[in-house]
Design an enzyme around this catalytic site. Sequence first.
Site, PDB file in Angstrom:
ATOM      1  N   PHE A 126       0.884  -1.165   0.000  1.00 51.93           N
ATOM      2  CA  PHE A 126       0.000   0.000   0.000  1.00 51.93           C
ATOM      3  C   PHE A 126       0.931   1.226   0.000  1.00 51.93           C
ATOM      4  O   PHE A 126       1.921   1.249   0.727  1.00 51.93           O
ATOM      5  CB  PHE A 126      -0.897  -0.022   1.247  1.00 51.93           C
ATOM      6  CG  PHE A 126      -1.920   1.073   1.253  1.00 51.93           C
ATOM      7  CD1 PHE A 126      -3.090   0.951   0.532  1.00 51.93           C
ATOM      8  CD2 PHE A 126      -1.699   2.243   1.964  1.00 51.93           C
ATOM      9  CE1 PHE A 126      -4.033   1.967   0.515  1.00 51.93           C
ATOM     10  CE2 PHE A 126      -2.634   3.271   1.949  1.00 51.93           C
ATOM     11  CZ  PHE A 126      -3.806   3.127   1.229  1.00 51.93           C
ATOM     12  N   ASP A 195       2.878  -4.680   8.718  1.00 50.39           N
ATOM     13  CA  ASP A 195       1.659  -3.885   8.606  1.00 50.39           C
ATOM     14  C   ASP A 195       0.487  -4.872   8.557  1.00 50.39           C
ATOM     15  O   ASP A 195       0.384  -5.685   7.635  1.00 50.39           O
ATOM     16  CB  ASP A 195       1.735  -3.045   7.317  1.00 50.39           C
ATOM     17  CG  ASP A 195       0.492  -2.174   7.096  1.00 50.39           C
ATOM     18  OD1 ASP A 195      -0.595  -2.555   7.562  1.00 50.39           O
ATOM     19  OD2 ASP A 195       0.618  -1.126   6.432  1.00 50.39           O
ATOM     20  N   TYR A 220      -9.910   0.678  11.454  1.00 52.00           N
ATOM     21  CA  TYR A 220     -11.186   1.023  10.805  1.00 52.00           C
ATOM     22  C   TYR A 220     -11.633   0.003   9.766  1.00 52.00           C
ATOM     23  O   TYR A 220     -12.667   0.177   9.144  1.00 52.00           O
ATOM     24  CB  TYR A 220     -11.124   2.431  10.185  1.00 52.00           C
ATOM     25  CG  TYR A 220      -9.884   2.734   9.377  1.00 52.00           C
ATOM     26  CD1 TYR A 220      -9.664   2.139   8.145  1.00 52.00           C
ATOM     27  CD2 TYR A 220      -8.922   3.615   9.861  1.00 52.00           C
ATOM     28  CE1 TYR A 220      -8.521   2.414   7.407  1.00 52.00           C
ATOM     29  CE2 TYR A 220      -7.770   3.906   9.133  1.00 52.00           C
ATOM     30  CZ  TYR A 220      -7.573   3.290   7.906  1.00 52.00           C
ATOM     31  OH  TYR A 220      -6.443   3.559   7.189  1.00 52.00           O
ATOM     32  N   LYS A 221     -10.845  -1.063   9.557  1.00 51.30           N
ATOM     33  CA  LYS A 221     -11.272  -2.075   8.589  1.00 51.30           C
ATOM     34  C   LYS A 221     -11.991  -3.206   9.333  1.00 51.30           C
ATOM     35  O   LYS A 221     -13.125  -3.040   9.759  1.00 51.30           O
ATOM     36  CB  LYS A 221     -10.069  -2.589   7.803  1.00 51.30           C
ATOM     37  CG  LYS A 221      -9.293  -1.514   7.040  1.00 51.30           C
ATOM     38  CD  LYS A 221      -8.250  -2.172   6.164  1.00 51.30           C
ATOM     39  CE  LYS A 221      -7.158  -1.224   5.706  1.00 51.30           C
ATOM     40  NZ  LYS A 221      -7.638  -0.132   4.852  1.00 51.30           N
ATOM     41  N   ARG A 369     -12.481  -5.029  -5.911  1.00 54.02           N
ATOM     42  CA  ARG A 369     -12.136  -5.646  -4.617  1.00 54.02           C
ATOM     43  C   ARG A 369     -13.398  -5.931  -3.819  1.00 54.02           C
ATOM     44  O   ARG A 369     -14.270  -5.081  -3.689  1.00 54.02           O
ATOM     45  CB  ARG A 369     -11.294  -4.664  -3.800  1.00 54.02           C
ATOM     46  CG  ARG A 369      -9.840  -4.894  -3.836  1.00 54.02           C
ATOM     47  CD  ARG A 369      -9.058  -4.110  -2.814  1.00 54.02           C
ATOM     48  NE  ARG A 369      -9.770  -3.158  -1.979  1.00 54.02           N
ATOM     49  CZ  ARG A 369      -9.218  -2.530  -0.956  1.00 54.02           C
ATOM     50  NH1 ARG A 369      -7.971  -2.779  -0.611  1.00 54.02           N
ATOM     51  NH2 ARG A 369      -9.903  -1.656  -0.248  1.00 54.02           N
TER      52      ARG A 369
END
Length: 396
Positions: A126, A195, A220-221, A369
């Site tokens: 990312f 990560d 937040y995921k 996705r």
Amino acid sequence: MSEPVLKAEKLDAADDLAPLRDRFLLDDVVYLDGNSLGALPAGVPDRVADVVRRQWGELRIRSWDESGWWTAPERIGDRIAPLVGAAAGQIVVGDSTSVNIFKALVAAVRMAGEDRTEILVDASTFPTDGYIASSVARLTGRTLRAVTPAEVPAALSGRTAAVLLNHVDYRTGRLHDLPSLTAAVHAAGAVAVWDLCHSAGALPVGLDEHGVDLAVGCTYKYLNGGPGAPAYLYVRRSLQDRFDSPLPGWNSHVEPFGMRPEYAPAPGALRGRVGTPDILSMLALEAALEVWDGVSIDAVRAKSLALTDFFLECVAAYVPGGRVESLTPVPHEERGSQVALRCADAGDAMKRLIERGVVGDFRAPDVLRFGFTPLYVGFADAERAARVLGEVLGGA
Ligand SMILES: Cc1ncc(COP(=O)(O)O)c(C=O)c1O
Ligand SMILES: Nc1ccccc1C(=O)C[C@H](N)C(=O)O
């Protein structure tokens, strides 16, 4: 009824985690974007209202002690710890993932010592991890080399200071082999930084078990902490005394209210704190984490794999041949909790999916996705998503 619909019914009926969906506020949209922003847990709105009206509105300054505001970063860190296989006292919550990557990577380079001159970073990362790693290399006078996770073992040498890797690739959903890569990094005498953004809350991570040095992740995921919820930093217990933060704010001081001009770090994971915590977001996250009460991460992993298997099966049944190509690995040990489909007109296809109540996301240049959060996504959702995808792409 068609075969996939019947199969979805059976799978949903046998799903022990299905009742957990009631712990969230949802509608009839098929929400497959929990790998970007998790859904709203039902207990959060009232908790946030209480934090604002009573804790802030009435108790005001007293809440730093009486409402547990000051100790929230480490308390909530301990709440996340079992979800990533960490014993208590090694995680603090606060700041963004990007900021924690900076803290962890600089600290890793400092731990590795002066003679270690190279940082390795995941070439498929990312973007934020790559940008931060580049800045850390410039700041610390190290060189930076981007390699794929598969190339890491061969790239390691006595010059390697630290390696920054993603546990699950945000684009393809590929799960990297954290135990063996960490072992390889250690065999070279370097420091491993992971990560966990796309793995925490979706699959077992085993930080302590696999001897990970430093790790960061967002909340937040799959942890459903809300937009901009604070991230977390894991510092392995045996390294905590050597964790030399590049952002040694007063919250990480051994005696924050001593107001001393000289810095002296607090013991333990508290060294990862910086400044005043963002209490509103942090306490929303704390309420959100209650959805995990009594939930086993192994059960979540089993359902996640069953969901992505079933979705791929339905895609094969509904989507005309050649319209999409799955980038997500088939072997379970290489798969995170999302399915990524390459599709020539992905941007347009995702728009049309969203219009029809199936929400995933589009990642440039050509990836659709679909994230599967086992706490609130069911098999009928997977079937419907694939069916609508088939319609959108011109199938039956
Ligand atoms: C792997 C990974 N790292 C980092 C981030 C983001 O970092 P931040 O929370 O600082 O925006 C994301 C997603 O936003 C991500 O997928
Ligand atoms: N934090 C965000 C804010 C706005 C929009 C997306 C994000 C994401 O988290 C993207 C995610 N990291 C991804 O894997 O694409």
